[in-house]
Scaffold this active site. Structure first.
Site, PDB file in Angstrom:
ATOM      1  N   LYS A  75       9.096  -2.597  -6.878  1.00  8.05           N
ATOM      2  CA  LYS A  75       9.596  -1.990  -8.113  1.00  8.05           C
ATOM      3  C   LYS A  75       9.612  -0.468  -8.100  1.00  8.05           C
ATOM      4  O   LYS A  75       8.676   0.167  -7.611  1.00  8.05           O
ATOM      5  CB  LYS A  75       8.712  -2.438  -9.282  1.00  8.05           C
ATOM      6  CG  LYS A  75       8.856  -3.911  -9.612  1.00  8.05           C
ATOM      7  CD  LYS A  75       7.964  -4.251 -10.782  1.00  8.05           C
ATOM      8  CE  LYS A  75       8.281  -5.634 -11.324  1.00  8.05           C
ATOM      9  NZ  LYS A  75       7.430  -5.939 -12.482  1.00  8.05           N
ATOM     10  N   GLY A 129      -4.963   2.838  -3.403  1.00  7.96           N
ATOM     11  CA  GLY A 129      -4.722   3.701  -4.566  1.00  7.96           C
ATOM     12  C   GLY A 129      -4.801   5.183  -4.245  1.00  7.96           C
ATOM     13  O   GLY A 129      -3.975   5.970  -4.722  1.00  7.96           O
ATOM     14  N   ARG A 181     -13.886  -1.960   7.090  1.00 13.05           N
ATOM     15  CA  ARG A 181     -14.532  -0.838   6.397  1.00 13.05           C
ATOM     16  C   ARG A 181     -15.935  -0.566   6.939  1.00 13.05           C
ATOM     17  O   ARG A 181     -16.359   0.589   6.988  1.00 13.05           O
ATOM     18  CB  ARG A 181     -14.574  -1.120   4.893  1.00 13.05           C
ATOM     19  CG  ARG A 181     -13.199  -0.936   4.279  1.00 13.05           C
ATOM     20  CD  ARG A 181     -13.131  -1.351   2.851  1.00 13.05           C
ATOM     21  NE  ARG A 181     -11.895  -0.849   2.247  1.00 13.05           N
ATOM     22  CZ  ARG A 181     -11.410  -1.253   1.081  1.00 13.05           C
ATOM     23  NH1 ARG A 181     -12.055  -2.158   0.378  1.00 13.05           N
ATOM     24  NH2 ARG A 181     -10.298  -0.747   0.618  1.00 13.05           N
ATOM     25  N   GLY A 221      -1.160  -1.391   0.815  1.00 12.74           N
ATOM     26  CA  GLY A 221      -1.687  -2.697   1.207  1.00 12.74           C
ATOM     27  C   GLY A 221      -0.661  -3.560   1.919  1.00 12.74           C
ATOM     28  O   GLY A 221      -0.906  -4.071   3.023  1.00 12.74           O
TER      29      GLY A 221
HETATM   30  P1  ADP Z   1       2.533  -1.522  -0.801  1.00 12.02           P
HETATM   31  O1  ADP Z   1       1.441  -2.522  -1.119  1.00 12.02           O
HETATM   32  O2  ADP Z   1       2.631  -1.269   0.669  1.00 12.02           O
HETATM   33  O3  ADP Z   1       2.403  -0.247  -1.604  1.00 12.02           O
HETATM   34  P2  ADP Z   1       4.371  -2.750  -2.645  1.00 12.02           P
HETATM   35  O4  ADP Z   1       3.253  -3.526  -3.237  1.00 12.02           O
HETATM   36  O5  ADP Z   1       4.977  -1.666  -3.451  1.00 12.02           O
HETATM   37  O6  ADP Z   1       3.952  -2.181  -1.206  1.00 12.02           O
HETATM   38  O7  ADP Z   1       5.587  -3.726  -2.299  1.00 12.02           O
HETATM   39  C1  ADP Z   1       5.464  -4.862  -1.513  1.00 12.02           C
HETATM   40  C2  ADP Z   1       6.174  -6.037  -2.104  1.00 12.02           C
HETATM   41  O8  ADP Z   1       7.565  -5.766  -2.309  1.00 12.02           O
HETATM   42  C3  ADP Z   1       6.110  -7.231  -1.185  1.00 12.02           C
HETATM   43  O9  ADP Z   1       5.429  -8.259  -1.832  1.00 12.02           O
HETATM   44  C4  ADP Z   1       7.572  -7.590  -0.922  1.00 12.02           C
HETATM   45  O10 ADP Z   1       7.795  -8.968  -0.864  1.00 12.02           O
HETATM   46  C5  ADP Z   1       8.261  -6.979  -2.107  1.00 12.02           C
HETATM   47  N1  ADP Z   1       9.692  -6.761  -1.857  1.00 12.02           N
HETATM   48  C6  ADP Z   1      10.261  -5.943  -0.970  1.00 12.02           C
HETATM   49  N2  ADP Z   1      11.603  -6.048  -0.996  1.00 12.02           N
HETATM   50  C7  ADP Z   1      11.906  -6.969  -1.939  1.00 12.02           C
HETATM   51  C8  ADP Z   1      13.140  -7.506  -2.434  1.00 12.02           C
HETATM   52  N3  ADP Z   1      14.313  -7.122  -1.951  1.00 12.02           N
HETATM   53  N4  ADP Z   1      13.064  -8.444  -3.411  1.00 12.02           N
HETATM   54  C9  ADP Z   1      11.853  -8.824  -3.888  1.00 12.02           C
HETATM   55  N5  ADP Z   1      10.671  -8.346  -3.463  1.00 12.02           N
HETATM   56  C10 ADP Z   1      10.693  -7.424  -2.485  1.00 12.02           C
HETATM   57 MG    MG Z   2       1.261  -3.926  -2.746  1.00  8.90          MG
END
Ligand code: ADP
Ligand code: MG
Length: 399
Positions: A200, A380, A42, A357
């Protein structure tokens, strides 16, 4: 997307900015351990705008937040801790200025001088976007430059209020981010593909609902795909799955149908009975997941056909890993599709924009972060933009 004002306009509007006091909002919220900055990304990102304004002879006052001090001073979150590291990265002197001494300090600054003002969140009115706080900040400058896209989803005094109080422009970093995001979802070249993964559905519902109206192909991966599979009647065993959201998943699929958006759900997957590194795995059709198994990654056939989808697309926007990428071998699908996207980008057929992230971490793990057209580290703000929301700090920069 409407047009925003940037640093080139600042020159056109005001001519010579030499001697003008410019308030520059940056994101200097760096991670620190034992008094040292552990990741200076940053700080480096702030350099082009601050150096350019200093070179043009402006009196540059950098505003930034640091941590969450709850509207009052907290020495552990003083930006004085960041002044030396920022000075080192900028390669020119940076003076630290407290809020109480700010007015007197600015009066003694010469054209080209750079000062870093204390944590904006030490002021009670910052997060409330209180008019008196805006006025107090505005009194220090003649012009305002916002270079912190990552803080633009908050309507705070230093991100939104100031843009209404002073002539306002986007800094170089903000300009690059807005241009890239506009290329990806504002006025993209079609066909457009979106990859949405992660744990999720509940955290990305608004993202999915917006994307189906904007893109030609929606790839759903990661844990959230399990909820969609369950909605389609697939038994996902012990997989992460939000069973209470299957009706919502159906709604997303219906909305996609109406919008002529093709949704790609997994059809082969990598499963394991234990969630740990190098656990024994099986690669199976989604209809063959055992009652004691968890879906932890997309399978190779699904990844290959997604690669073919990307080959026919001109634009890609990606948020969320396709599997539990932190735990090998469940990073395989994410790494493989990321490499395909990177190669297509380098080959010139694809504009690729990614953010989030964990997504940024996964792309770096695949060694291809630098090959994407643009990788947003905004967190965010990036997600709110993916939801199609207007970001107050950006709206305030529009012509
Ligand atoms: P970002 O930070 O890029 O927005 P998220 O925080 O939404 O992404 O999602 C990342 C998380 O999702 C990771 O910790 C990863 O381990 C988890 N994940 C992805 N696929 C699965 C799965 N099939 N079962 C459990 N966790 C998962
Ligand atoms: Mg995340």
């Amino acid at each position: 997307m409407a047009d925003f004002k940037a640093l080139d306009d600042l020159g056109n509007d005001w001519g010579d900015v030499a001697g003008k006091r410019v308030l520059v909002r940056e994101d200097l919220n760096v991670p620190m351990a034992g008094g040292t900055v552990t990741d200076d990304t940053r700080l480096r990102a702030a350099v082009p705008t601050v150096a350019e304004l200093s070179d043009r002879g402006a009196v540059v006052l950098v505003l930034a937040h640091f941590g969450r001090p709850k509207g009052r001073p907290d020495p552990a979150m003083s930006l004085s801790l960041v002044t030396k590291p920022f000075e080192a990265v900028l390669g020119r002197p940076v003076r630290f200025v407290d809020w109480d001494g700010a007015e007197a300090a600015v009066a003694t600054m010469q054209p080209g001088d750079v000062a870093l003002v204390e944590n904006t969140r030490f002021l009670a009115g910052e997060e409330a976007n209180d008019p008196d706080t805006v006025a107090r900040m505005a009194a220090l400058g003649d012009l305002y430059v916002n270079d912190a896209f990552s803080a633009a989803h908050r309507a705070h005094a230093s991100t939104e209020g100031l843009a209404r109080a002073l002539p306002a422009y986007a800094g170089r970093q903000m300009e690059a981010e807005l241009d890239a995001l506009n290329k990806a979802l504002g006025t993209p070249e079609h066909p457009v593909a979106a990859v949405v993964g992660g744990a999720k559905v509940s955290t990305k519902l608004d993202v999915l609902k917006h994307l189906v109206t904007r893109v030609d192909h929606l790839v759903i991966g990661g844990g959230m795909a399990n909820t969609f599979l369950a909605a389609r009647g697939v038994d996902v065993g012990r997989s992460l799955c939000e069973h209470e959201l299957t009706a919502t998943a159906e709604e997303v699929l219906d909305a996609a149908d109406r919008a002529n958006c093709t949704v790609h759900l997994p059809y082969d997957v990598v499963v394991a009975t234990e969630f740990r590194a190098h656990a024994p795995t099986r690669t199976v059709n989604v209809h063959e997941v055992g009652g004691d198994e968890m879906i932890l990654d997309l399978g190779p056939s699904a990844v290959e056909s997604l690669g073919d989808v990307l080959k026919n697309c001109r634009t890609l926007v990606w948020n969320g890993p396709l599997g539990a990428f932190e735990t090998p071998p469940f990073d395989a699908a994410t790494v493989s599709l990321a490499r395909t996207a990177a190669a297509l980008t380098v080959g010139g057929s694809l504009v690729s924009v990614a953010g989030g992230g964990d997504t940024v971490a996964a792309l770096n793990q695949a060694g291809v972060g630098g090959d994407f057209t643009f990788v947003s580290t905004a967190g965010g703000a990036f997600l709110e933009w993916m939801e199609g929301r207007e970001l107050p700090g950006v709206a305030a920069l529009m012509r």
